[in-house]
Scaffold this active site. Structure first.
Site, mmCIF file in Angstrom:
data_model
loop_
_atom_site.group_PDB
_atom_site.id
_atom_site.type_symbol
_atom_site.label_atom_id
_atom_site.label_comp_id
_atom_site.label_asym_id
_atom_site.label_seq_id
_atom_site.Cartn_x
_atom_site.Cartn_y
_atom_site.Cartn_z
ATOM 1 N N HIS A 175 8.451 10.995 -59.920
ATOM 2 C CA HIS A 175 9.605 12.205 -59.891
ATOM 3 C C HIS A 175 11.172 12.315 -61.086
ATOM 4 O O HIS A 175 9.650 11.966 -61.864
ATOM 5 C CB HIS A 175 11.143 11.912 -58.790
ATOM 6 C CG HIS A 175 10.274 11.845 -57.331
ATOM 7 N ND1 HIS A 175 9.312 12.258 -56.938
ATOM 8 C CD2 HIS A 175 10.675 11.347 -56.251
ATOM 9 C CE1 HIS A 175 8.365 12.885 -55.510
ATOM 10 N NE2 HIS A 175 9.665 12.088 -55.144
ATOM 11 N N SER A 177 2.392 12.456 -49.521
ATOM 12 C CA SER A 177 1.535 11.829 -50.581
ATOM 13 C C SER A 177 -0.345 12.245 -50.381
ATOM 14 O O SER A 177 -0.719 11.939 -49.813
ATOM 15 C CB SER A 177 1.761 10.534 -51.088
ATOM 16 O OG SER A 177 3.449 10.512 -51.229
ATOM 17 N N THR A 185 0.751 7.840 -53.464
ATOM 18 C CA THR A 185 0.427 7.420 -54.619
ATOM 19 C C THR A 185 0.245 6.891 -55.691
ATOM 20 O O THR A 185 -0.162 6.305 -56.560
ATOM 21 C CB THR A 185 -0.202 8.875 -54.793
ATOM 22 O OG1 THR A 185 -0.002 10.177 -53.729
ATOM 23 C CG2 THR A 185 -1.308 8.887 -55.987
#
Length: 268
Positions: free
Chosen positions: A150, A59, A111
């Site tokens: 995602h 990330s 993140t």
């Protein structure tokens, strides 16, 4: 004689799609062979703190804490527009309750957690868990809010949830920058020529996948067993783009802004 490097990336469709040609020796990297590992991205974030892999998915938020050990590669990144994490809840909840709530998050080094913290101006009360557990936990009433990433962007309604804030949209409107999500990083101890060769191999692997998507399907679905073909296709289409081939000046500027803003409120 080839130099063997450990290469780790996530099981998410954007990564298995991008690295298919490297994993199957279709794309070669001069003087280098890869020993490949696949893990959840937050696992990779944690393992990078002990410098476990030579080349690893991270990330961007994790990279912010690891810049003394790892450097950002220009290829393999996930960033763009309309692709950020979402804060979701059961119907009836609103943003007003967010500062005092405990949120389910996909990891403290993600993140997604950093963007939620930037929105609130502080680190929220959070419980980390594997990203695919978050929506079921909210649906069951164990948490009022969660940050999803995602394929959750495409499936949260199936869990009876609503989006109360698109963190990516907030970031874009606030900063004008692309949303920086994940990247590929290399140990700083690796020679420059090795890093350049790896960057080019990753770009070539992504180009191959763009040109031959049907060949990647079995490998992608092997690690995305619970996703429908349509969700997999949407996932890849959203997270693999021109900036995955080369992060470029737009991408680099977005990352610099993320790190700078996080430093201002003490997240880094």
């Amino acid at each position: 004689m080839n130099r063997e490097l450990s290469l780790a990336y996530s099981t998410c469709p954007n990564d298995t799609f991008s690295f298919f040609a490297i994993a199957h020796d279709i794309v070669k990297c001069p003087g280098i062979s890869f020993k490949i590992f696949l893990e959840d991205v937050e696992t990779l974030n944690k393992e990078a703190h002990i410098r476990k892999y030579d080349i690893t998915k991270l990330s961007f938020a994790a990279l912010a804490h690891l810049r003394s050990s790892y450097r950002l590669l220009k290829s393999g990144a996930a960033l763009g527009r309309g692709c950020g994490p979402l804060i979701v809840a059961r119907p009836g909840y609103s943003l007003e309750a967010l500062p005092d709530a405990v949120m389910a998050v996909p990891g403290m080094d993600t993140t997604a957690f950093m963007l939620a913290s930037l929105y609130l101006g502080m680190s929220p009360m959070a419980t980390p868990m594997k990203f695919d557990r978050i929506m079921p936990e909210i649906s069951k009433g164990n948490f009022d809010f969660g940050v999803i990433i995602h394929e959750g962007r495409f499936t949260y309604r199936d869990h009876g949830l609503v989006c109360i804030l698109d963190l990516g949209q907030w970031w874009e409107e606030t900063t004008g920058h692309l949303v920086p999500l994940g990247c590929i990083a290399a140990k700083k101890s690796l020679p420059e020529d090795v890093i350049l060769n790896v960057e080019e191999a990753i770009s070539e692997s992504i180009r191959f996948a763009f040109q031959n998507p049907d060949q990647t399907e079995h490998y992608v679905r092997k690690y995305a067993m619970e996703m429908s073909p349509s969700v997999i296709k949407q996932h890849i289409g959203l997270y693999v783009n021109e900036f995955s081939l080369d992060i470029g000046t737009q991408g680099a500027s977005a990352v610099e802004t993320l790190f700078s803003n996080a430093e201002k409120i003490g997240l880094i």
